[in-house]
Design an enzyme around this catalytic site. Sequence first.
Site, PDB file in Angstrom:
ATOM      1  N   LEU A  38      44.289  42.531  25.919  1.00  0.00           N
ATOM      2  CA  LEU A  38      44.797  41.276  25.348  1.00  0.00           C
ATOM      3  C   LEU A  38      46.171  40.948  25.930  1.00  0.00           C
ATOM      4  O   LEU A  38      47.180  40.919  25.222  1.00  0.00           O
ATOM      5  CB  LEU A  38      44.823  41.316  23.814  1.00  0.00           C
ATOM      6  CG  LEU A  38      43.466  41.486  23.134  1.00  0.00           C
ATOM      7  CD1 LEU A  38      43.601  41.476  21.615  1.00  0.00           C
ATOM      8  CD2 LEU A  38      42.474  40.392  23.561  1.00  0.00           C
ATOM      9  N   GLU A  85      44.414  41.226  36.425  1.00  0.00           N
ATOM     10  CA  GLU A  85      45.401  40.147  36.515  1.00  0.00           C
ATOM     11  C   GLU A  85      44.791  39.176  37.514  1.00  0.00           C
ATOM     12  O   GLU A  85      44.366  39.590  38.612  1.00  0.00           O
ATOM     13  CB  GLU A  85      46.731  40.684  37.023  1.00  0.00           C
ATOM     14  CG  GLU A  85      47.494  41.503  36.001  1.00  0.00           C
ATOM     15  CD  GLU A  85      47.980  40.687  34.811  1.00  0.00           C
ATOM     16  OE1 GLU A  85      48.165  39.462  34.946  1.00  0.00           O
ATOM     17  OE2 GLU A  85      48.170  41.273  33.731  1.00  0.00           O
ATOM     18  N   THR A 101      46.844  47.025  37.327  1.00  0.00           N
ATOM     19  CA  THR A 101      45.544  46.815  36.664  1.00  0.00           C
ATOM     20  C   THR A 101      44.389  46.771  37.662  1.00  0.00           C
ATOM     21  O   THR A 101      43.371  47.443  37.481  1.00  0.00           O
ATOM     22  CB  THR A 101      45.589  45.505  35.845  1.00  0.00           C
ATOM     23  OG1 THR A 101      46.451  45.706  34.734  1.00  0.00           O
ATOM     24  CG2 THR A 101      44.203  45.110  35.342  1.00  0.00           C
ATOM     25  N   ASP A 127      35.663  35.960  45.773  1.00  0.00           N
ATOM     26  CA  ASP A 127      35.510  35.463  47.150  1.00  0.00           C
ATOM     27  C   ASP A 127      36.829  35.534  47.922  1.00  0.00           C
ATOM     28  O   ASP A 127      36.841  35.492  49.155  1.00  0.00           O
ATOM     29  CB  ASP A 127      34.947  34.024  47.168  1.00  0.00           C
ATOM     30  CG  ASP A 127      35.792  32.998  46.398  1.00  0.00           C
ATOM     31  OD1 ASP A 127      36.819  33.373  45.794  1.00  0.00           O
ATOM     32  OD2 ASP A 127      35.396  31.809  46.396  1.00  0.00           O
ATOM     33  N   TYR A 150      47.304  38.946  44.968  1.00  0.00           N
ATOM     34  CA  TYR A 150      46.131  39.041  44.071  1.00  0.00           C
ATOM     35  C   TYR A 150      44.895  39.455  44.870  1.00  0.00           C
ATOM     36  O   TYR A 150      44.213  40.428  44.541  1.00  0.00           O
ATOM     37  CB  TYR A 150      45.879  37.689  43.376  1.00  0.00           C
ATOM     38  CG  TYR A 150      44.481  37.547  42.808  1.00  0.00           C
ATOM     39  CD1 TYR A 150      44.062  38.315  41.722  1.00  0.00           C
ATOM     40  CD2 TYR A 150      43.559  36.649  43.366  1.00  0.00           C
ATOM     41  CE1 TYR A 150      42.768  38.192  41.205  1.00  0.00           C
ATOM     42  CE2 TYR A 150      42.272  36.522  42.852  1.00  0.00           C
ATOM     43  CZ  TYR A 150      41.875  37.293  41.780  1.00  0.00           C
ATOM     44  OH  TYR A 150      40.593  37.185  41.270  1.00  0.00           O
ATOM     45  N   ALA A 152      44.689  40.793  47.751  1.00  0.00           N
ATOM     46  CA  ALA A 152      44.829  42.133  48.350  1.00  0.00           C
ATOM     47  C   ALA A 152      44.532  43.213  47.318  1.00  0.00           C
ATOM     48  O   ALA A 152      43.908  44.233  47.631  1.00  0.00           O
ATOM     49  CB  ALA A 152      46.239  42.306  48.916  1.00  0.00           C
ATOM     50  N   VAL A 206      49.595  18.861  42.102  1.00  0.00           N
ATOM     51  CA  VAL A 206      48.577  19.274  43.091  1.00  0.00           C
ATOM     52  C   VAL A 206      49.332  19.801  44.304  1.00  0.00           C
ATOM     53  O   VAL A 206      50.254  19.150  44.800  1.00  0.00           O
ATOM     54  CB  VAL A 206      47.690  18.066  43.491  1.00  0.00           C
ATOM     55  CG1 VAL A 206      46.781  18.423  44.653  1.00  0.00           C
ATOM     56  CG2 VAL A 206      46.851  17.594  42.311  1.00  0.00           C
TER      57      VAL A 206
HETATM   58  P1  NAD Z   1      41.164  36.119  32.873  1.00  0.00           P
HETATM   59  O1  NAD Z   1      42.555  36.189  33.396  1.00  0.00           O
HETATM   60  O2  NAD Z   1      40.749  34.927  32.083  1.00  0.00           O
HETATM   61  O3  NAD Z   1      40.866  37.386  31.948  1.00  0.00           O
HETATM   62  C1  NAD Z   1      41.250  38.682  32.295  1.00  0.00           C
HETATM   63  C2  NAD Z   1      41.048  39.558  31.065  1.00  0.00           C
HETATM   64  O4  NAD Z   1      41.398  40.897  31.418  1.00  0.00           O
HETATM   65  C3  NAD Z   1      41.947  39.162  29.887  1.00  0.00           C
HETATM   66  O5  NAD Z   1      41.206  39.167  28.692  1.00  0.00           O
HETATM   67  C4  NAD Z   1      43.012  40.243  29.870  1.00  0.00           C
HETATM   68  O6  NAD Z   1      43.543  40.488  28.571  1.00  0.00           O
HETATM   69  C5  NAD Z   1      42.255  41.449  30.409  1.00  0.00           C
HETATM   70  N1  NAD Z   1      43.123  42.445  31.035  1.00  0.00           N
HETATM   71  C6  NAD Z   1      44.092  42.233  31.949  1.00  0.00           C
HETATM   72  N2  NAD Z   1      44.684  43.401  32.270  1.00  0.00           N
HETATM   73  C7  NAD Z   1      44.056  44.358  31.565  1.00  0.00           C
HETATM   74  C8  NAD Z   1      44.205  45.777  31.474  1.00  0.00           C
HETATM   75  N3  NAD Z   1      45.150  46.421  32.169  1.00  0.00           N
HETATM   76  N4  NAD Z   1      43.381  46.463  30.657  1.00  0.00           N
HETATM   77  C9  NAD Z   1      42.438  45.823  29.926  1.00  0.00           C
HETATM   78  N5  NAD Z   1      42.270  44.486  29.948  1.00  0.00           N
HETATM   79  C10 NAD Z   1      43.062  43.770  30.767  1.00  0.00           C
HETATM   80  O7  NAD Z   1      40.224  36.340  34.118  1.00  0.00           O
HETATM   81  P2  NAD Z   1      38.820  35.668  34.514  1.00  0.00           P
HETATM   82  O8  NAD Z   1      39.093  34.371  35.160  1.00  0.00           O
HETATM   83  O9  NAD Z   1      37.904  35.752  33.365  1.00  0.00           O
HETATM   84  O10 NAD Z   1      38.351  36.679  35.659  1.00  0.00           O
HETATM   85  C11 NAD Z   1      37.576  37.820  35.330  1.00  0.00           C
HETATM   86  C12 NAD Z   1      37.310  38.611  36.593  1.00  0.00           C
HETATM   87  O11 NAD Z   1      36.626  37.785  37.542  1.00  0.00           O
HETATM   88  C13 NAD Z   1      38.563  39.093  37.297  1.00  0.00           C
HETATM   89  O12 NAD Z   1      38.327  40.392  37.791  1.00  0.00           O
HETATM   90  C14 NAD Z   1      38.768  38.109  38.430  1.00  0.00           C
HETATM   91  O13 NAD Z   1      39.430  38.726  39.509  1.00  0.00           O
HETATM   92  C15 NAD Z   1      37.345  37.759  38.758  1.00  0.00           C
HETATM   93  N6  NAD Z   1      37.142  36.409  39.343  1.00  0.00           N
HETATM   94  C16 NAD Z   1      37.556  35.293  38.672  1.00  0.00           C
HETATM   95  C17 NAD Z   1      37.300  34.042  39.216  1.00  0.00           C
HETATM   96  C18 NAD Z   1      37.703  32.774  38.496  1.00  0.00           C
HETATM   97  O14 NAD Z   1      37.519  31.685  39.061  1.00  0.00           O
HETATM   98  N7  NAD Z   1      38.216  32.825  37.264  1.00  0.00           N
HETATM   99  C19 NAD Z   1      36.636  33.926  40.440  1.00  0.00           C
HETATM  100  C20 NAD Z   1      36.221  35.100  41.094  1.00  0.00           C
HETATM  101  C21 NAD Z   1      36.472  36.322  40.524  1.00  0.00           C
END
Ligand code: NAD
Length: 326
Positions: A38, A85, A101, A127, A150, A152, A206
Amino acid sequence: MGKGKLKIAVTGGAGFIGSAFVRLLINRNKKVIVIDKLTYAGDLARLKEVEGRYKFYQADICDETAIESIFKKEKPEIIVNFAAETHVDRSILDAGAFLQTNVIGTRVLLDLSKKYRLKRFVHISTDEVYGDIKKGKFHENSPLKPNSPYAASKASADLLIRSYIRTYGFPAIIIRPCNNYGPWQYPEKLIPLAILAVLKGERVPVYADGKNIREWLYVEDSAGGILKILEKGKIGGIYNLGSRQEMQNIEVVKSILKKMKQPGSLIKFVKDRPGHDFRYSLDSRKVFKELGWRPKLGFTAGLDFTVEWCLRHKDWLLDAGKEIKK
Ligand code: NAD
């Protein structure tokens, strides 16, 4: 994989995509535990509609003792790791939490999953690990050339997982989704950020000339794709998860303004993000052809739903937006 009631641990399940995935699992009657630190980005309000139907642990994936005690108690058989993150701009200001993380946390989950012999470790990558591409598309074997801290950190985790697959025969699958959008997205990301700015009566920032291109996938389609890969994907495999719907940022923002009946003059072009990737584009033939998955929602309909959802959840958006770093 059989259809039995395997217990699935979802890390980051209080986040944007993780919560859509948890809601889907619960609606399919799966046994789910959610592990989430959270952070500013996590919010259990996203899971309100399935309240009482999952077990929740507030824990940091970097905290080996805490995660081990959850594993001992709950004995999950599958883990899906969304915890991360996720905001590129924050990683440019400070990469520390990203490495902690996204890399160290993944290492903790890998080692505990190995120790407790989990059947499957599904890792949500991005991606962005491939870097950007002017023409053509990235396929799963394209080289990893991340351009932001990020990206990386996410690429580092992918490489670590690759090494566990190769060295230990570890049962991992890596999924690389394109940009997700939809309900409950934290309003530092482009689409909810633009909607929030309009709701606050502010101009919509933007980057540069807005010509950067992203591929957009509706979050519930993404959750469905992840479940499909979890159930049918090959262990040790990598799967791109794209929509084939590419848009320039400026087109996205103009569509939002149009839907919200606002003039294009609300757009405010701001100094570009350092190292800004120009275009992402995934070759998703593997998941389309091998697994028969297709996104259900086109971008226009998905954006309509998202704008309507944000208008209905204005208070949540305004409240979440208070923590955004300018
Ligand atoms: P988000 O930032 O909305 O949610 C991340 C969640 O992880 C949060 O609930 C946060 O509290 C939790 N969290 C963060 N650090 C933590 C830790 N150390 N221990 C436990 N929980 C922790 O992210 P999202 O957009 O839902 O993305 C989810 C995953 O999908 C990520 O791995 C992200 O890299 C990947 N991703 C996201 C997108 C996008 O467009 N949102 C696209 C491709 C990949």
